[in-house]
Each structure stands twice: as structure tokens, then as C-alpha cells.
Write an enzyme that holds these catalytic residues in place. Structure first.
Site, short mmCIF file in Angstrom:
data_model
loop_
_atom_site.label_atom_id
_atom_site.label_comp_id
_atom_site.label_asym_id
_atom_site.label_seq_id
_atom_site.Cartn_x
_atom_site.Cartn_y
_atom_site.Cartn_z
N GLU A 257 -91.53 -35.45 31.09
CA GLU A 257 -92.26 -36.65 30.63
C GLU A 257 -91.52 -37.29 29.47
O GLU A 257 -91.35 -38.51 29.42
CB GLU A 257 -93.68 -36.26 30.21
CG GLU A 257 -94.48 -37.45 29.71
CD GLU A 257 -95.89 -37.08 29.24
OE1 GLU A 257 -96.27 -35.89 29.36
OE2 GLU A 257 -96.58 -37.97 28.73
N ALA A 385 -97.10 -38.07 24.70
CA ALA A 385 -96.16 -37.01 25.11
C ALA A 385 -95.67 -36.21 23.91
O ALA A 385 -94.52 -35.77 23.87
CB ALA A 385 -94.97 -37.62 25.87
C1 LIG Z 1 -102.72 -44.75 25.49
C2 LIG Z 1 -102.63 -43.26 25.56
C3 LIG Z 1 -102.36 -42.65 26.79
C4 LIG Z 1 -102.32 -41.26 26.89
N1 LIG Z 1 -102.17 -40.67 28.13
C5 LIG Z 1 -102.36 -39.34 28.27
C6 LIG Z 1 -102.40 -38.74 29.56
O1 LIG Z 1 -102.20 -39.40 30.58
N2 LIG Z 1 -102.67 -37.41 29.65
C7 LIG Z 1 -102.87 -36.63 28.54
O2 LIG Z 1 -103.13 -35.45 28.70
N3 LIG Z 1 -102.82 -37.16 27.29
C8 LIG Z 1 -102.58 -38.50 27.14
N4 LIG Z 1 -102.55 -39.06 25.88
C9 LIG Z 1 -102.77 -38.22 24.71
C10 LIG Z 1 -101.54 -38.04 23.81
O3 LIG Z 1 -100.63 -37.17 24.41
C11 LIG Z 1 -102.09 -37.54 22.46
O4 LIG Z 1 -102.71 -38.64 21.84
C12 LIG Z 1 -100.99 -36.96 21.57
O5 LIG Z 1 -100.50 -35.76 22.10
C13 LIG Z 1 -101.49 -36.72 20.13
O6 LIG Z 1 -102.69 -36.05 20.10
P1 LIG Z 1 -103.90 -36.63 19.20
O7 LIG Z 1 -104.05 -38.06 19.54
O8 LIG Z 1 -105.08 -35.76 19.41
O9 LIG Z 1 -103.39 -36.53 17.73
P2 LIG Z 1 -103.50 -35.26 16.72
O10 LIG Z 1 -102.93 -34.05 17.36
O11 LIG Z 1 -104.90 -35.17 16.19
O12 LIG Z 1 -102.54 -35.72 15.55
C14 LIG Z 1 -102.92 -36.59 14.49
C15 LIG Z 1 -101.75 -36.66 13.50
O13 LIG Z 1 -101.51 -35.34 12.95
C16 LIG Z 1 -100.15 -34.99 13.16
N5 LIG Z 1 -100.04 -33.55 13.35
C17 LIG Z 1 -100.77 -32.76 14.18
N6 LIG Z 1 -100.36 -31.49 14.09
C18 LIG Z 1 -99.32 -31.46 13.21
C19 LIG Z 1 -98.47 -30.43 12.68
N7 LIG Z 1 -98.57 -29.15 13.07
N8 LIG Z 1 -97.53 -30.79 11.77
C20 LIG Z 1 -97.39 -32.08 11.37
N9 LIG Z 1 -98.17 -33.09 11.82
C21 LIG Z 1 -99.12 -32.78 12.73
C22 LIG Z 1 -99.73 -35.76 14.39
O14 LIG Z 1 -98.31 -35.88 14.51
C23 LIG Z 1 -100.44 -37.08 14.15
O15 LIG Z 1 -99.68 -37.86 13.26
C24 LIG Z 1 -102.52 -40.46 25.74
C25 LIG Z 1 -102.74 -41.08 24.50
C26 LIG Z 1 -102.82 -42.44 24.39
C27 LIG Z 1 -103.10 -43.06 23.06
#
Ligand SMILES: Cc1cc2nc3c(=O)[nH]c(=O)nc-3n(C[C@H](O)[C@H](O)[C@H](O)COP(=O)(O)OP(=O)(O)OC[C@H]3O[C@@H](n4cnc5c(N)ncnc54)[C@H](O)[C@@H]3O)c2cc1C
Length: 409
Positions: A257, A385
Site C-alpha cells: 500500500e 497507510a
Molecule cells: C480519508 C481516509 C481514508 C482511510 N482509509 C482507510 C482504509 O481504507 N482502511 C483502513 O483500515 N484505514 C483507513 N484509514 C485510516 C488511516 O490509516 C489512519 O487514519 C492512520 O493509520 C492513523 O490512525 P489515526 O487516524 O487513528 O491516528 P492516531 O494513531 O490516533 O495518531 C494521531 C497522531 O499521533 C501520532 N502518533 C501515534 N502513535 C505515535 C507514536 N508511537 N509515536 C509518535 N507519534 C505517534 C500520529 O502520527 C498522529 O500524528 C483512512 C483514513 C482517512 C483519513
């Protein structure tokens, strides 16, 4: 000796630095199709979060789905490089549709091909390749984003010939319109990340529903949903791979991906430069085209360099990922390379669009303008991703993997 000969010595594979004739043909064909069939859909998709139902069957009829899948399952029998070129071409003209296509083609279809058994391939791939059915992948949950596996709450309990799924998935691309979903759930909660399994869920299975369609700032028209599983009964034959071994499916799928997100960045960046050059040549101020001012020229030159760097890194990574054997990925050089490529490309396209809007001045700030639509695409490339921070964790983790006994952070 030409540079092409130098690169090709001892290696008959196409160079990762230059497309060969067949690859150029794929890029041109996909570009022509996207310009004539997909570009015209982008304004209404952006304005209304509208899904054009005819698009997927048309893309399928052109043979632009299942690019990586053998012809016996309805695919084109090419490789990930070819699939990346299709994504690049689509992203120039309709990046929202390109995102939906990557979710369908790479996250769902290619994943079922790589990890599914023969019966699953025969049952699901021909319709997905034809665009008659729409695919999606459900990994992320309300409480499980960057820590998608560790914090996963969705469970799958075996009951006779079925697994019963309970839980929810969030931000799922194609979720509101998907017919076939590759869904991850915990089959053994005690075993943490080693208790995850993958399932093929059909939208008609009892207990599955779309909780809500989500409205986004960019990629509008690419459908995104929250999904709910309430005692959702999935036939046991729809388990993908081995129970509790979903982690390898997830991790290898994420590498592919990430390799496929870089060409989306590249296509968007290319279109932004094209629009900016047109504007720089036609917009007049102080009695001259703004392209005659050195500060505007400086921005155009920076954009060009970033796009060409993105191109080289993107193609190199696609070529490397294309040779991944079934079941491989999720660790080692390819894990580091795909994370690095998408991290660089997302960062570069952010910078390219920042300059593109600056060159467009006030007209670039207007929501309906094409350059504004492109600008609103850049943030997701730093989030989806695996976020930029997660990509850095992967790269540093691989660089420092033999540093044992110390806390790497
Ligand atoms: C439009 C859109 C389409 C998507 N499509 C899909 C899909 O088809 N299938 C699917 O499964 N998912 C999908 N996603 C989900 C996407 O993969 C997640 O949004 C992404 O992995 C981040 O997860 P979160 O949004 O929960 O952020 P969080 O994990 O809550 O992160 C929030 C912030 O904290 C930071 N952070 C978290 N952990 C750490 C760490 N250990 N160290 C430093 N910083 C950290 C992150 O980098 C980020 O800045 C999609 C998201 C969007 C917005």
C-alpha cells in the site's frame, strides 16, 4: 555507452530509473482514459461527495483493475510497477477516484490474490477485476489507528461453520459502496498482535452495516465510512490464510500500500506543476507574465526538482516491491524502503502544492479551483497507510534493528 546500457548490465529487468516502452504505454493509456473518462467527474465528486456508479465498471472494462493479478482470475497479469503507473495517471486527473481504485485494487483485490486460497480467488477476483463489485479493507478502528493491531477491539469467535464478528471499523475507503471487504479481527485476544486473523466479508452478510458515511476535506467523492459488525456471521471458508496469522497479511499488505501511495503523490504533483506553468505563462502583473519574475521561477524550479526526485524514488520502490514473493514483506529492506518512499513523496507533494497555490495567488484560495482541490489532497498522504511519524518509526526501527538491549524510543 548510454546510461541505459550502464544500468542494464548484468540485469535484464527494466531499469527503475527509466520506464521501458511497455511501461510508457501503460502510463499513456491510463492517462488518456483518466483524462477522457475520470477528469470530468471530479468537480461534482468534490462538490457533493458524489460517487459515480458507472466509473468502476468502465475502469474494469479497460483492464485497469487487477493489474497485478493473473489473467486466469480476470486480471492483466502485470506487476506492481504497472499498477503504480495506473495510479499515477489516474491521480493527475481525479485523485479521489485514484484513491478509491487503490483501496479496491491494492488493499482488497491484490491482497485476496496474494493471501487467499484458490476457492477464494475464483469466487471473488473475476468480479473485482471487472469492476462489477467494489472492494475495501477494514483495519483501522475508533480506538486503533497507528497501533492498529495492538489496540484492535473487533473480535471473531468461531461457532461451527461460521465466525461471528463484533466490533467496528473507521475511515474505511469505499466502505459505503463496498460489496467485498477484507476485514481484520482478533481471533485470540490473549495473543495480542499474534491473535489477529483476516476475513472476507460480503456486505450482504447478516450483522454487517455502514454506520455512517464520512464527509472529508479532500478526496471528496471517494467514499469513506464507519462500519459496524454486530454478531456478523462470516462463513469459516472466508478466513484468509491461517487463523491468528493475520499480522503477516497486514504487514506485507501495508508495504505494498505504501509503495502504491507514492505514485498518487507523483500524479498530483505533476498536475500541480502543469497548472502552475500554465498560470505563470498567462497571468499578467506589472505588464508581464508572472513567470518572468525570478521569485516565481524559483518556485517552479523547486517544484520540478521535487517531482523528479519523487519520480525516481517512487519507481525504484515500486520496482523493488514488485518482486516481493507472495507472503513476503513487513520487515527488512522493503519495509524501510516503502516507508521512506511514501514519507518522502508525501512531504514533497505537500511542498509542491504549497508553492502551486502561492503561484496561483487568490485564485488558488478559491475552493472550486482545481489547484485548491489538489491542495486539499495533501494531508491525507501524510496520515493514511501509517502516518509520517509511524513511517519514521519503521525506518529508524530497521536502521537500528541490531541495537539490542537498549530502548530505541
Ligand atoms: C480519508 C481516509 C481514508 C482511510 N482509509 C482507510 C482504509 O481504507 N482502511 C483502513 O483500515 N484505514 C483507513 N484509514 C485510516 C488511516 O490509516 C489512519 O487514519 C492512520 O493509520 C492513523 O490512525 P489515526 O487516524 O487513528 O491516528 P492516531 O494513531 O490516533 O495518531 C494521531 C497522531 O499521533 C501520532 N502518533 C501515534 N502513535 C505515535 C507514536 N508511537 N509515536 C509518535 N507519534 C505517534 C500520529 O502520527 C498522529 O500524528 C483512512 C483514513 C482517512 C483519513
Amino acid at each position: 555507452m548510454g546510461s541505459r546500457d550502464a544500468i542494464a548490465i548484468g540485469d535484464n529487468r527494466p531499469s527503475a530509473f527509466e520506464l521501458d516502452a511497455e511501461q510508457n504505454l501503460i502510463l499513456d493509456q491510463a492517462d488518456r482514459f483518466a483524462r477522457t473518462e475520470l477528469y470530468g467527474l471530479s468537480v461534482r465528486m468534490d462538490a457533493e461527495e458524489w460517487w459515480p456508479e458507472d466509473a468502476f465498471p468502465k475502469i474494469g472494462a479497460q483492464g485497469l483493475f487487477g493489474v497485478t493479478v493473473p489473467q486466469e482470475y480476470g486480471g492483466a497479469g502485470l506487476d506492481l510497477m504497472a499498477a503504480g503507473l495506473v495510479a499515477q495517471a489516474f491521480s493527475r486527473w481525479n485523485h479521489a477516484m485514484a484513491l478509491s481504485c487503490v483501496a479496491h485494487d491494492n488493499l482488497c483485490l491484490n491482497n485476496i490474490y496474494r493471501n487467499g486460497n484458490e476457492a477464494q480467488r475464483r469466487k471473488y477476483l473475476p468480479d473485482l477485476c471487472a469492476g462489477r463489485t467494489i472492494g475495501a479493507l477494514g483495519l483501522t478502528e475508533p480506538g486503533a489507528g497507528s497501533d492498529a493491531l495492538g489496540s484492535m477491539r473487533t473480535t471473531a469467535r468461531r461457532e461451527g461453520d461460521f465466525y461471528v464478528l463484533n466490533g467496528g471499523k473507521l475511515y474505511i475507503t469505499n466502505g459505503p459502496v463496498a460489496d467485498v471487504l477484507l476485514v481484520y479481527a482478533k481471533t485470540d485476544r490473549e495473543r495480542g498482535v499474534h491473535g489477529v486473523s483476516a476475513f472476507i466479508v460480503e456486505k450482504r452478510f447478516p450483522g454487517f452495516r455502514v454506520a455512517q458515511k464520512l464527509e472529508k476535506m479532500g478526496y471528496r467523492g471517494s467514499q469513506t465510512a464507519e462500519l459496524v459488525f454486530e454478531d456478523c456471521r462470516v462463513p469459516a471458508e472466508n478466513l484468509v490464510g491461517v487463523e491468528n496469522r493475520g499480522v503477516s497479511v497486514v504487514m506485507s499488505g501495508l508495504d505494498l500500500e505504501r509503495a502504491m501511495i507514492s505514485p498518487i503523490c507523483l500524479g498530483i504533483g505533476e498536475r500541480a506543476l502543469e497548472l502552475s506553468l500554465d498560470y505563470a505563462k498567462t497571468r499578467q502583473q506589472f505588464g508581464k507574465p508572472i513567470g518572468s519574475f525570478q521569485m516565481v521561477q524559483s518556485m517552479l524550479a523547486d517544484m520540478y526538482v521535487q517531482i523528479e526526485t519523487m519520480r525516481a524514488f517512487t519507481y525504484r520502490t515500486l520496482a523493488a516491491a514488485a518482486s516481493l514473493e507472495l507472503g513476503e514483506g513487513g520487515r527488512g529492506d522493503i519495509h524501510k524502503l516503502t516507508a521512506a518512499s511514501v514519507m518522502y513523496a508525501a512531504d514533497a507533494v505537500h511542498s509542491v502544492l504549497d508553492k502551486a497555490v502561492q503561484i496561483h495567488g487568490g485564485s488558488g484560495y478559491i475552493w472550486e479551483s482545481e489547484i485548491n482541490r489538489l491542495y486539499r489532497s495533501i494531508k491525507l498522504l501524510e496520515i493514511g497507510a501509517g502516518t509520517t511519524e509511524v513511517r519514521k518509526m519503521i525506518i529508524a526501527g530497521e536502521l537500528l534493528k541490531d541495537m539490542r538491549g537498549h530502548d530505541r524510543g
